[in-house]
Write a protein that holds these residues in place. Structure first.
Motif, PDB file in Angstrom:
ATOM      1  N   UNK A   1       0.860  -1.186   0.000  1.00 20.46           N
ATOM      2  CA  UNK A   1       0.000   0.000   0.000  1.00 20.46           C
ATOM      3  C   UNK A   1       0.892   1.230   0.000  1.00 20.46           C
ATOM      4  N   UNK A   2       0.312   2.388   0.211  1.00 16.64           N
ATOM      5  CA  UNK A   2       1.070   3.644   0.182  1.00 16.64           C
ATOM      6  C   UNK A   2       2.184   3.701   1.224  1.00 16.64           C
ATOM      7  N   UNK A   3       2.179   2.816   2.208  1.00 13.09           N
ATOM      8  CA  UNK A   3       3.232   2.774   3.225  1.00 13.09           C
ATOM      9  C   UNK A   3       4.370   1.832   2.846  1.00 13.09           C
ATOM     10  N   UNK A   4       4.248   1.160   1.728  1.00 11.82           N
ATOM     11  CA  UNK A   4       5.242   0.174   1.302  1.00 11.82           C
ATOM     12  C   UNK A   4       4.714  -1.227   1.514  1.00 11.82           C
ATOM     13  N   UNK A   5       5.612  -2.147   1.802  1.00  8.11           N
ATOM     14  CA  UNK A   5       5.195  -3.514   2.111  1.00  8.11           C
ATOM     15  C   UNK A   5       4.509  -3.515   3.472  1.00  8.11           C
ATOM     16  N   UNK A   6       3.484  -4.339   3.609  1.00  5.73           N
ATOM     17  CA  UNK A   6       2.749  -4.459   4.863  1.00  5.73           C
ATOM     18  C   UNK A   6       2.637  -5.939   5.199  1.00  5.73           C
ATOM     19  N   UNK A   7       2.954  -6.290   6.436  1.00  3.36           N
ATOM     20  CA  UNK A   7       2.726  -7.637   6.924  1.00  3.36           C
ATOM     21  C   UNK A   7       1.599  -7.568   7.938  1.00  3.36           C
ATOM     22  N   UNK A   8       0.604  -8.421   7.763  1.00  7.72           N
ATOM     23  CA  UNK A   8      -0.491  -8.543   8.714  1.00  7.72           C
ATOM     24  C   UNK A   8      -0.415  -9.956   9.282  1.00  7.72           C
ATOM     25  N   UNK A   9      -0.455 -10.072  10.606  1.00  6.89           N
ATOM     26  CA  UNK A   9      -0.348 -11.375  11.259  1.00  6.89           C
ATOM     27  C   UNK A   9      -1.536 -11.594  12.183  1.00  6.89           C
ATOM     28  N   UNK A  10      -1.938 -12.864  12.276  1.00  6.23           N
ATOM     29  CA  UNK A  10      -3.144 -13.204  13.027  1.00  6.23           C
ATOM     30  C   UNK A  10      -2.916 -14.461  13.860  1.00  6.23           C
ATOM     31  N   UNK A  11      -3.417 -14.425  15.090  1.00  4.11           N
ATOM     32  CA  UNK A  11      -3.430 -15.601  15.956  1.00  4.11           C
ATOM     33  C   UNK A  11      -4.860 -16.139  15.971  1.00  4.11           C
ATOM     34  N   UNK A  12      -5.097 -17.156  16.760  1.00  8.00           N
ATOM     35  CA  UNK A  12      -6.457 -17.678  16.915  1.00  8.00           C
ATOM     36  C   UNK A  12      -7.372 -16.628  17.555  1.00  8.00           C
ATOM     37  N   UNK A  13      -6.792 -15.649  18.277  1.00  3.42           N
ATOM     38  CA  UNK A  13      -7.585 -14.611  18.945  1.00  3.42           C
ATOM     39  C   UNK A  13      -7.881 -13.402  18.073  1.00  3.42           C
ATOM     40  N   UNK A  14      -7.011 -13.128  17.098  1.00  2.25           N
ATOM     41  CA  UNK A  14      -7.215 -11.962  16.252  1.00  2.25           C
ATOM     42  C   UNK A  14      -5.912 -11.454  15.670  1.00  2.25           C
ATOM     43  N   UNK A  15      -5.983 -10.297  15.020  1.00  2.27           N
ATOM     44  CA  UNK A  15      -4.812  -9.688  14.387  1.00  2.27           C
ATOM     45  C   UNK A  15      -3.870  -9.217  15.488  1.00  2.27           C
TER      46      UNK A  15
END
Length: 176
Positions: A18-32
């Motif tokens: 996105x406009x911020x560059x590369x983005x990593x989104x990570x998620x557990x069983x509880x949520x992001x």
């Protein structure tokens, strides 16, 4: 809950751009549990691994996963409600600060002192700044909306250039 991951916990991650560059989104069983901007996927995965040293990291490779697409949509337009659960890991104080940050509307800002005052701890502005620096959920927990008391930009874990980019992006949204 602290930032440490339980032994054997699985954290699923996916990257996008996105406009911020590369983005990593990570998620557990509880949520992001993490939204990390950076220069490269390798850098971001290393950052995630250092934040959750006891977890098993699994690449989702699915940009349509609800948790991922919802966060990416929020990055595009932070006026929309975020509909995923968050797995906020930090000290009680950090989580209290992060909840206070989530109350700052898109296109608005507050000072570190304002946040400390809202929390009933008027002398804790330095501690608020420290909690902002420890935030693992860029933009989603909007530490970028916190400025110095004089309204000027101050430190940002992901660099002042990105902080200015997010603020400008949100300001543009509020002018539409």
């Amino acid at each position: 809950m602290t930032g440490k991951s339980p032994q054997g916990e699985t954290i699923t991650w996916q990257t996008g751009h996105c406009y911020l560059g590369e983005i990593l989104v990570a998620c557990t069983a509880r949520g992001v549990c993490a939204v990390l901007p950076g220069e490269s996927v390798e850098e971001l995965v290393a950052d995630l691994a250092s934040r959750f040293p006891h977890a098993t990291l699994r690449h989702a490779n699915d940009s349509r996963a609800d948790w991922f697409s919802n966060v990416m949509s929020y990055l595009i337009d932070s006026r929309k409600p975020l509909t995923v659960e968050l797995d906020l890991r930090g000290t009680d104080f950090q989580r209290k600060v992060w909840r206070a940050l989530q109350e700052i509307p898109s296109g608005s800002s507050a000072s570190y002192g304002d946040i400390a005052q809202r929390m009933g701890m008027p002398s804790a502005s330095r501690a608020v700044a420290g909690a902002c620096a420890a935030n693992p959920l860029a933009v989603v927990v909007p530490c970028h909306r916190v400025l110095r008391g004089d309204g000027s930009l101050s430190g940002y874990r992901w660099g002042l250039k990105r902080k200015q980019a997010v603020l400008s992006h949100e300001q543009g949204l509020s002018e539409r």
